[in-house]
Design a protein around this motif. Sequence first.
Motif, short mmCIF file in Angstrom:
data_model
loop_
_atom_site.label_atom_id
_atom_site.label_comp_id
_atom_site.label_asym_id
_atom_site.label_seq_id
_atom_site.Cartn_x
_atom_site.Cartn_y
_atom_site.Cartn_z
N ALA A 26 0.83 -1.21 0.00
CA ALA A 26 0.00 0.00 0.00
C ALA A 26 0.86 1.26 0.00
CB ALA A 26 -0.93 0.00 1.21
N ARG A 29 2.38 2.37 -3.29
CA ARG A 29 1.39 2.91 -4.22
C ARG A 29 0.73 4.18 -3.66
NH1 ARG A 29 2.66 -1.97 -4.67
NH2 ARG A 29 2.54 -3.12 -6.62
N TRP A 31 -1.25 4.41 -1.15
CA TRP A 31 -2.64 4.10 -0.88
C TRP A 31 -3.04 4.32 0.58
CZ3 TRP A 31 -3.37 -1.22 -3.77
CH2 TRP A 31 -3.42 -0.99 -5.14
#
Length: 124
Positions: A26, A29, A31
Amino acid sequence: MEPCSGPGTLSAMDVTQEQQALREFAAERNWDQFHTPKNLAMALAGEAGELVALFQWLTPEQSKRIMDTTEAEQVRDELADVLIYALRLADVLDVDLSTALQDKVAKNHARYSIERSRDNAAKM
């Protein structure tokens, strides 16, 4: 993301290692901004719904044999998605899943005694 070390068994899975791998996935990215408890809980519910949809119109007998069908890969994928979101949500909320699981099993033992629960599917 490295797969869990155990050959297909949850007991062989290192939850903290898997959470670390998901955390890194995560973060790479960017995220984390989207991985709020609300969003992760909603994603978990959505993935559980996709899993349920695979079983929706099956007979009990068909559901027992689903892993012998063309839907087997979908079942595995949806189960993995549910687990991914559960692990990620627990990580974001700083929930020790091992302790939470042990505590819940202990509660279930107390709530569903063998004498009262054997051969009885009713919630008590």
